[in-house]
Scaffold this active site. Sequence first.
Site, PDB file in Angstrom:
ATOM      1  N   GLN A 200       0.852  -1.177   0.000  1.00  0.00           N
ATOM      2  CA  GLN A 200       0.000   0.000   0.000  1.00  0.00           C
ATOM      3  C   GLN A 200       0.894   1.234   0.000  1.00  0.00           C
ATOM      4  O   GLN A 200       1.439   1.610   1.035  1.00  0.00           O
ATOM      5  CB  GLN A 200      -0.944  -0.050   1.202  1.00  0.00           C
ATOM      6  N   GLY A 241     -11.920   1.607   4.570  1.00  0.00           N
ATOM      7  CA  GLY A 241     -10.985   0.868   3.721  1.00  0.00           C
ATOM      8  C   GLY A 241     -10.104   1.783   2.881  1.00  0.00           C
ATOM      9  O   GLY A 241     -10.328   2.999   2.799  1.00  0.00           O
ATOM     10  N   HIS A 242      -9.143   1.171   2.230  1.00  0.00           N
ATOM     11  CA  HIS A 242      -8.186   1.956   1.448  1.00  0.00           C
ATOM     12  C   HIS A 242      -8.862   2.648   0.256  1.00  0.00           C
ATOM     13  O   HIS A 242      -9.781   2.120  -0.331  1.00  0.00           O
ATOM     14  CB  HIS A 242      -6.988   1.132   0.990  1.00  0.00           C
ATOM     15  N   ASN A 243      -8.361   3.843  -0.019  1.00  0.00           N
ATOM     16  CA  ASN A 243      -8.812   4.633  -1.174  1.00  0.00           C
ATOM     17  C   ASN A 243     -10.233   5.144  -1.072  1.00  0.00           C
ATOM     18  O   ASN A 243     -10.791   5.625  -2.062  1.00  0.00           O
ATOM     19  CB  ASN A 243      -8.639   3.833  -2.473  1.00  0.00           C
TER      20      ASN A 243
END
Lengths: 340, 340, 340
Positions: A200, A241-243
């Site tokens: 990431q 969560g990511h993004n």
Amino acid sequence: MQARLGDVVAALGGELHGDGGLVIEAIAPLARAGGREISFLAQPQLLPQLAQSRAGCVIVRPEHRGQALERGAAIVTADPYLYFARLTQWWATRARAPTPLGIHASAVIEPGAFVHPEASVGAQAFVGARARVGRGAIIAAQVFVGADAEIGEHSRLAPRVVFEHGCRLGARGIVQAGAVIGGEGFGFAPDAGRWVKIEQLGAVRIGDDVEIGANTCIDRGALDDTVIEDGVKLDNLIQIGHNCHIGAHTAMAGCTGVAGSTRIGAHCTAGGSAMILGHLEIADHVHISAATVVSHSIRKPGHYSGFFPIDENAAWEKNAATLRQLHALRERVRALEKKS
Amino acid sequence: MQARLGDVVAALGGELHGDGGLVIEAIAPLARAGGREISFLAQPQLLPQLAQSRAGCVIVRPEHRGQALERGAAIVTADPYLYFARLTQWWATRARAPTPLGIHASAVIEPGAFVHPEASVGAQAFVGARARVGRGAIIAAQVFVGADAEIGEHSRLAPRVVFEHGCRLGARGIVQAGAVIGGEGFGFAPDAGRWVKIEQLGAVRIGDDVEIGANTCIDRGALDDTVIEDGVKLDNLIQIGHNCHIGAHTAMAGCTGVAGSTRIGAHCTAGGSAMILGHLEIADHVHISAATVVSHSIRKPGHYSGFFPIDENAAWEKNAATLRQLHALRERVRALEKKS
Amino acid sequence: MQARLGDVVAALGGELHGDGGLVIEAIAPLARAGGREISFLAQPQLLPQLAQSRAGCVIVRPEHRGQALERGAAIVTADPYLYFARLTQWWATRARAPTPLGIHASAVIEPGAFVHPEASVGAQAFVGARARVGRGAIIAAQVFVGADAEIGEHSRLAPRVVFEHGCRLGARGIVQAGAVIGGEGFGFAPDAGRWVKIEQLGAVRIGDDVEIGANTCIDRGALDDTVIEDGVKLDNLIQIGHNCHIGAHTAMAGCTGVAGSTRIGAHCTAGGSAMILGHLEIADHVHISAATVVSHSIRKPGHYSGFFPIDENAAWEKNAATLRQLHALRERVRALEKKS
């Protein structure tokens, strides 16, 4: 702590009726406030409590001025709940011991980190290489601030927050204890039955005036950053969560989950334990009920819900069993309609 | 960081079309990648973005070779998403400062603990008596490793992980910040309206190549160990109850709960906020949708779901109210069928 | 560890059949216990395992005395599960190394804090100004105890607990790792599209014999305290909102959320991932199933449920789609009834 009514009004405004020299010692709900306490009437349904309240002073709307004055001192203001919020801030500032500036001897500050001389770094805290802690910021005991991270002016990290490398928090933010900002997003590529980690490489970028609850997690992005805009309020134990991109002034209650790459608009709300799936777009001014699963994008502002209604267990069992035949039941109704 | 395309292909393979000397400075999604960035086309539905992408190089499948070459440099490989995953790893290894080996002066290492000379123990970390930290392992700042615990080779604990006494983590594991491994399972015997604690005498045993998310909790077993097999991936804020057994290469998304003594097979997945009740058996290759409650054992591989569909609030209210009468509605349909 | 059966019975009572000198080395489930292990038969459905068990000794009810004696030594007692619970406690006390009393050199104790000489404060722990740590209490490594907080006699905080300023924990409490007690409740007043923070001026007050799970959060009250009564047991990753009141001996499983100002009675239970909305009243002896949303007050003791039944995905999709038409379906049935 003690404060005189006159001082309250001098600081926060409002129309004072009664003795400005009256001393109050606490803020309390109408039902239990005593003569040295100040209370407020925000919800019209609590109006019956007003006459009986023993509060030394009550904060009320103009339309309740008459009823309030019959019982004693009052502060009249357009929005008593907002006045109450500002009163708690004024009160807390005066009641709490100021945080000592400077860096506690037991903290570890890595080379190249910058801590503003008017900031505070508590006991056993860690500030990584090249991190920046702005003026007036408070890093409580046992906090971890990673390398190259930035903590904006007057922001406050409660004990044991983890704020990972390269992430940024704007001004006047609050992060409650145990929150993890910038953990690695959950990304893997399948490879013949195994999972291969996607590193990431993004970070987390947080605007001004954001509050993040205890043990809440916001993952860093895979390639781009995860973004939390100005004024967002997140309760405890939330997963972002990511993004993800959370629009300005959106608020979410505890235990809510937002899966990766979802974009939520501004001025939205989500009730507790809501679950918003990944790669969705939610418009501005969308309100999601508690425990509701958002499984597709929502383009239209409004109030959306979806959870199974609670019932006595025996009734629920019967209805749940029938629910598993619901599609067939509809076909039976259709057949009856054809016949009739 | 900077890398030449030739170096990428030398390290990761693939068929390079274009100038191996081209320098790239980042990995980026197709839509926003520029001339000094490398991108990839994994999902066929993104194919229209390929022609417009300004990426310096794109990673594509053989069937997209022609379209890719029309626009510039390309790496052709059977599985671009897997290639991308490996590229992020290669990139991260080169871009990130290496973790210094050795034990930080502020760490506390209890008597009898063994830290491999090629391992790293960060600032303010704690390593309990007789614990073992293997070669290449990284114990970040503020981590707690309990007595008799074992951290395998090349495993990494992020800041503020708690890894309790007697628990074991295999090789190449990653535990994100704030996770608690080996807390005491939730076990009580009722005694005339009170709860009597059952001490949890087991531990947690984790295989190789496991990743555990931020603030996730895995409880130690009551008598036997809780077991997490090789290759399992757990997202953030997951709860694994005592005596669970999670099969190899199973992956679970955030906020999922698994109650005690449940045995989940290998190669399963669970969407976010799923809830798997206790004392169940789930076969290999079972896929559970987000927010689904698994209330009985599942013996057959497949895809299982169960959550209330979201709707506009007014519509949901009507349908939910009717749902509480569903069993009665079925009886009414039955009565109509008899009559007709 | 080793113990003789005679010592077990001398400490915990029960009717011993067999050799009091028999040495046992562990407690184990019936199915895998060997000759130097002790087991128990609590659930009648496990009776078939009794005859085959190789356990050195089994703990059984009076009605299973005969069958137990046919196979070897036994302890007969009215409630084998309760006996087992007490045995685990006795075992743990003898098996575990005693926690050293006193304050670790690396701990930070602020001015005015009182730590009882017979208490223990671990490495890198922090005890705030004027906090009190009672006799026999154990503050593990890396714990944060805020200013003016109180930890009762013989209570134990696991590593990295955050116990914020002014909160109180009674006697014999256990708080698992990573829990956050006394974070600021989620309270904001809206002001023209922005949120104005309501400072949380209350605290958290916890009774005796309470256990709180790993990474669980209990928020401090806005004006009054959040209250957890005696004997409450909370599992991991639970969220308790500000101003909640949880009645004595209530137990909740992991991932459950309770929104603010809700009052739950005594002797209640909630299954995992339940969600109890705010400002509700729940009577004593109410049992909520896992994953159930409590959306209104419950005045009557009983068992309540409400979650969507799991199904194969294709079947669920059909039924869920029909569910969104359920109200209309009822109208169609009504129309058919009128016609018939």
